[in-house]
Write an enzyme that holds these catalytic residues in place. Structure first.
Site, PDB file in Angstrom:
ATOM      1  N   LYS A   1       0.702  -1.138   0.060  1.00  0.00           N
ATOM      2  CA  LYS A   1       0.018   0.000   0.026  1.00  0.00           C
ATOM      3  C   LYS A   1       1.003   1.211  -0.131  1.00  0.00           C
ATOM      4  CE  LYS A   1      -3.772  -2.082   2.228  1.00  0.00           C
ATOM      5  NZ  LYS A   1      -4.948  -2.159   3.442  1.00  0.00           N
TER       6      LYS A   1
ATOM      7  N   TYR B   1     -12.432  -2.196  -3.386  1.00  0.00           N
ATOM      8  CA  TYR B   1     -12.881  -2.050  -1.808  1.00  0.00           C
ATOM      9  C   TYR B   1     -14.612  -2.072  -1.850  1.00  0.00           C
ATOM     10  CZ  TYR B   1      -8.443  -2.199   0.153  1.00  0.00           C
ATOM     11  OH  TYR B   1      -6.930  -2.797   1.188  1.00  0.00           O
TER      12      TYR B   1
ATOM     13  N   PHE C   1     -15.273   4.138   7.246  1.00  0.00           N
ATOM     14  CA  PHE C   1     -13.928   4.403   6.535  1.00  0.00           C
ATOM     15  C   PHE C   1     -13.726   4.430   5.183  1.00  0.00           C
ATOM     16  CE2 PHE C   1     -13.849  -0.062   7.992  1.00  0.00           C
ATOM     17  CZ  PHE C   1     -13.580  -0.611   6.934  1.00  0.00           C
TER      18      PHE C   1
ATOM     19  N   ARG D   1      -1.900 -14.108   4.921  1.00  0.00           N
ATOM     20  CA  ARG D   1      -2.646 -13.451   5.926  1.00  0.00           C
ATOM     21  C   ARG D   1      -2.004 -13.611   7.100  1.00  0.00           C
ATOM     22  NH1 ARG D   1      -7.265 -10.434   4.595  1.00  0.00           N
ATOM     23  NH2 ARG D   1      -8.156 -10.721   6.522  1.00  0.00           N
TER      24      ARG D   1
ATOM     25  N   THR E   1      -5.208  -6.608  10.965  1.00  0.00           N
ATOM     26  CA  THR E   1      -5.756  -5.519  10.284  1.00  0.00           C
ATOM     27  C   THR E   1      -4.994  -4.250  11.222  1.00  0.00           C
ATOM     28  OG1 THR E   1      -7.696  -6.598   9.524  1.00  0.00           O
ATOM     29  CG2 THR E   1      -7.460  -4.188   9.517  1.00  0.00           C
TER      30      THR E   1
ATOM     31  N   ARG F   1       2.766  -6.382   9.319  1.00  0.00           N
ATOM     32  CA  ARG F   1       2.054  -5.312   9.818  1.00  0.00           C
ATOM     33  C   ARG F   1       2.516  -4.814  11.199  1.00  0.00           C
ATOM     34  NH1 ARG F   1      -3.870  -7.013   7.737  1.00  0.00           N
ATOM     35  NH2 ARG F   1      -4.105  -5.628   5.865  1.00  0.00           N
TER      36      ARG F   1
ATOM     37  N   ASN G   1      -2.109   0.419   6.704  1.00  0.00           N
ATOM     38  CA  ASN G   1      -1.455  -0.916   7.345  1.00  0.00           C
ATOM     39  C   ASN G   1      -0.520  -1.594   6.179  1.00  0.00           C
ATOM     40  OD1 ASN G   1      -3.352  -1.929   5.734  1.00  0.00           O
ATOM     41  ND2 ASN G   1      -4.680  -2.664   7.275  1.00  0.00           N
TER      42      ASN G   1
ATOM     43  N   HIS H   1      -2.027  -5.754   1.535  1.00  0.00           N
ATOM     44  CA  HIS H   1      -3.387  -6.316   1.437  1.00  0.00           C
ATOM     45  C   HIS H   1      -3.263  -7.675   1.143  1.00  0.00           C
ATOM     46  CE1 HIS H   1      -7.419  -7.647  -0.089  1.00  0.00           C
ATOM     47  NE2 HIS H   1      -6.738  -7.922  -1.000  1.00  0.00           N
TER      48      HIS H   1
ATOM     49  N   GLU I   1      -9.703 -10.843  -7.631  1.00  0.00           N
ATOM     50  CA  GLU I   1      -8.836  -9.513  -7.261  1.00  0.00           C
ATOM     51  C   GLU I   1      -7.729  -9.704  -8.320  1.00  0.00           C
ATOM     52  OE1 GLU I   1      -9.868  -9.078  -2.385  1.00  0.00           O
ATOM     53  OE2 GLU I   1      -7.786  -9.929  -3.105  1.00  0.00           O
TER      54      GLU I   1
HETATM   55  P1  ATP Z   1      -7.140  -5.809   3.718  1.00  0.00           P
HETATM   56  O1  ATP Z   1      -8.461  -6.153   2.796  1.00  0.00           O
HETATM   57  O2  ATP Z   1      -6.512  -4.358   3.067  1.00  0.00           O
HETATM   58  O3  ATP Z   1      -6.196  -7.012   3.321  1.00  0.00           O
HETATM   59  P2  ATP Z   1      -7.992  -6.941   6.193  1.00  0.00           P
HETATM   60  O4  ATP Z   1      -8.827  -7.727   5.243  1.00  0.00           O
HETATM   61  O5  ATP Z   1      -7.008  -7.115   7.264  1.00  0.00           O
HETATM   62  O6  ATP Z   1      -7.133  -5.711   5.050  1.00  0.00           O
HETATM   63  P3  ATP Z   1     -10.708  -5.363   5.846  1.00  0.00           P
HETATM   64  O7  ATP Z   1     -11.733  -5.366   7.139  1.00  0.00           O
HETATM   65  O8  ATP Z   1     -10.989  -6.024   4.679  1.00  0.00           O
HETATM   66  O9  ATP Z   1      -9.106  -5.683   6.502  1.00  0.00           O
HETATM   67  O10 ATP Z   1     -10.366  -3.696   5.897  1.00  0.00           O
HETATM   68  C1  ATP Z   1      -9.859  -3.426   4.701  1.00  0.00           C
HETATM   69  C2  ATP Z   1      -9.080  -2.217   4.758  1.00  0.00           C
HETATM   70  O11 ATP Z   1      -9.901  -1.111   5.137  1.00  0.00           O
HETATM   71  C3  ATP Z   1      -7.954  -2.523   5.848  1.00  0.00           C
HETATM   72  O12 ATP Z   1      -6.685  -3.039   5.384  1.00  0.00           O
HETATM   73  C4  ATP Z   1      -7.473  -1.039   6.241  1.00  0.00           C
HETATM   74  O13 ATP Z   1      -6.893  -0.396   5.371  1.00  0.00           O
HETATM   75  C5  ATP Z   1      -9.018  -0.444   6.092  1.00  0.00           C
HETATM   76  N1  ATP Z   1      -9.755  -0.397   7.244  1.00  0.00           N
HETATM   77  C6  ATP Z   1     -10.215  -1.452   8.225  1.00  0.00           C
HETATM   78  N2  ATP Z   1     -10.870  -0.823   9.353  1.00  0.00           N
HETATM   79  C7  ATP Z   1     -10.438   0.275   9.409  1.00  0.00           C
HETATM   80  C8  ATP Z   1     -10.825   1.233  10.324  1.00  0.00           C
HETATM   81  N3  ATP Z   1     -11.566   1.140  11.319  1.00  0.00           N
HETATM   82  N4  ATP Z   1     -10.455   2.386  10.040  1.00  0.00           N
HETATM   83  C9  ATP Z   1      -9.849   2.913   8.950  1.00  0.00           C
HETATM   84  N5  ATP Z   1      -9.423   2.112   7.999  1.00  0.00           N
HETATM   85  C10 ATP Z   1      -9.893   0.838   8.238  1.00  0.00           C
HETATM   86 MG    MG Z   2      -9.973  -7.509   3.557  1.00  0.00          MG
END
Ligand code: ATP
Ligand code: MG
Length: 140
Positions: free
Chosen positions: A11, A51, A59, A87, A93, A104, A114, A117, A128
């Site tokens: 990212k 997304y 968010f 993962r 996350t 992370r 973070n 992805h 994807e």
């Molecule tokens: P990713 O999909 O990016 O691999 P993830 O699966 O761990 O991450 P998700 O729940 O899918 O987490 O959320 C997608 C992305 O949205 C997160 O990686 C983060 O960048 C952002 N995100 C998630 N929760 C929050 C939050 N509370 N505030 C801000 N950004 C958030």
């Molecule tokens: Mg995710």
């Protein structure tokens, strides 16, 4: 165990801090192979599609703005159980909750920024990968 492919994004916070090589080293050390990779600037439309599952989350706007704020590196990773392995390597996350030694925990700054992805299931991985790579760009 089955050979799988997963989709990864390094990212904008990580490209800004010049740690793409550090992340790739952690990926390769885990046994995963980088079988496709390109550095791109994501368009707003690409980020919104990518997304879309989070469209109703508070968010979402911030997430899209972040993902288009700088270059990203999109990747296809291959290996045994690649989706779960990546993962685990990424960590939780929220970097504050991520296990020691994860990408992370070691490199990311906040739940929003973070660093990486990774796909969460086989169907999302396929979708994807297809959004960013043509079949002939993936060389296993
Ligand atoms: P990713 O999909 O990016 O691999 P993830 O699966 O761990 O991450 P998700 O729940 O899918 O987490 O959320 C997608 C992305 O949205 C997160 O990686 C983060 O960048 C952002 N995100 C998630 N929760 C929050 C939050 N509370 N505030 C801000 N950004 C958030
Ligand atoms: Mg995710």
């Amino acid at each position: 165990m089955a050979i799988e492919r997963t989709f990864s994004i390094i990212k904008p916070d990580a490209t800004a801090r010049n740690v793409t090589g550090a992340i790739n080293a952690m990926i390769e050390k885990s046994g995963l192979r980088i079988v496709a990779q390109k550095r791109i600037r994501m368009t707003r439309e690409q980020a919104e599609i990518f997304y879309a599952v989070h469209r109703e989350r508070p968010f979402f706007r911030e997430l899209v703005e972040f993902m288009i704020s700088g270059p990203v590196v999109v990747q296809v990773l291959e290996g045994d159980n690649a989706i779960a392995v990546y993962r685990d390597l990424m960590g939780a996350t929220d970097p504050a909750k991520a296990a020691d030694g994860t990408i992370r925990k070691v490199l990311a700054k906040s739940i929003g920024e973070n660093s990486v992805h990774g796909s969460d299931a086989a169907d999302t991985a396929n979708k994807e990968i297809a959004q960013f790579f043509a079949g002939n760009e993936i060389i296993g």
